[in-house]
Design an enzyme around this catalytic site. Structure first.
Site, PDB file in Angstrom:
ATOM      1  N   THR A 158       0.831  -1.201   0.000  1.00  0.00           N
ATOM      2  CA  THR A 158       0.000   0.000   0.000  1.00  0.00           C
ATOM      3  C   THR A 158       0.866   1.252   0.000  1.00  0.00           C
ATOM      4  O   THR A 158       1.989   1.230   0.515  1.00  0.00           O
ATOM      5  CB  THR A 158      -0.918   0.031   1.233  1.00  0.00           C
ATOM      6  N   TYR A 177      -2.238  -0.166   9.732  1.00  0.00           N
ATOM      7  CA  TYR A 177      -2.395  -0.708   8.381  1.00  0.00           C
ATOM      8  C   TYR A 177      -1.098  -0.532   7.583  1.00  0.00           C
ATOM      9  O   TYR A 177      -0.528  -1.495   7.073  1.00  0.00           O
ATOM     10  CB  TYR A 177      -3.569  -0.031   7.668  1.00  0.00           C
TER      11      TYR A 177
END
Length: 175
Positions: A112, A136
């Site tokens: 990501t 995350y």
């Protein structure tokens, strides 16, 4: 792992369209079983079940893995960092251990752009500092940091894909 989710199901469809034999391993908690229709086989299982992953890779003769299995809510990662570390890092280690055990030597890891945190400049480029601001991004970066060590120790080649929120519909309207 993760072939029933949004990005994984699109990858499965594209690979199958070019004649690849695609095996999906997913627990279908974040994706949809129907989205795996282009796979040659589907194995339902937990990402942290190393024994089941190893069996799936071995029984299907898998030589390359695309790892899309992850939780995807930045907000939830702030509320439940332990769960994100367990699922993302623990799950990725299970995948890597299963790959090493079975001789699968190629990995595409779905990472990501959250590994960059709040970047100093845009557009974001690869040599910007990595400063994730939530669990995350931090857990994805932890996996990225592990990958070169698996190459050195076990010959496992990998690449990490960093992207923002993927969006859009399948042109054929299937996914």
């Amino acid at each position: 792992p993760g072939g029933a989710g949004y990005i994984g199901s699109h990858a499965v469809k594209a690979l199958a369209a070019r004649g690849e034999t695609v095996i999906v391993y997913d627990n279908c908690s974040q994706g949809h079983r129907a989205a795996t229709r282009h796979a040659a086989a589907v194995v339902e299982g937990d990402i942290q079940d190393t024994a089941k992953l190893t069996q799936a890779l071995s029984s299907h003769g898998v030589g390359a893995v695309m790892h899309f299995a992850a939780w995807l809510s930045v907000g939830d990662s702030v509320k439940d960092p332990a769960g994100y570390y367990r699922n993302h890092v623990g799950g990725a280690l299970s995948v890597l251990e299963a790959m090493v055990a079975t001789g699968a030597r190629h990995l595409v890891f779905s990472s990501t752009c959250a590994v960059f945190g709040t970047p100093d400049t845009t557009p974001i480029h690869e040599d910007l500092p990595k400063r994730p601001i939530n669990a995350y991004g931090e857990t994805k970066l932890a996996i990225e940091y592990a990958l070169p060590h698996f190459e050195t120790a076990y010959g496992l080649r990998s690449i990490a894909l960093r992207y923002f929120n993927a969006a859009g519909a399948d042109p054929e309207g299937e996914l």
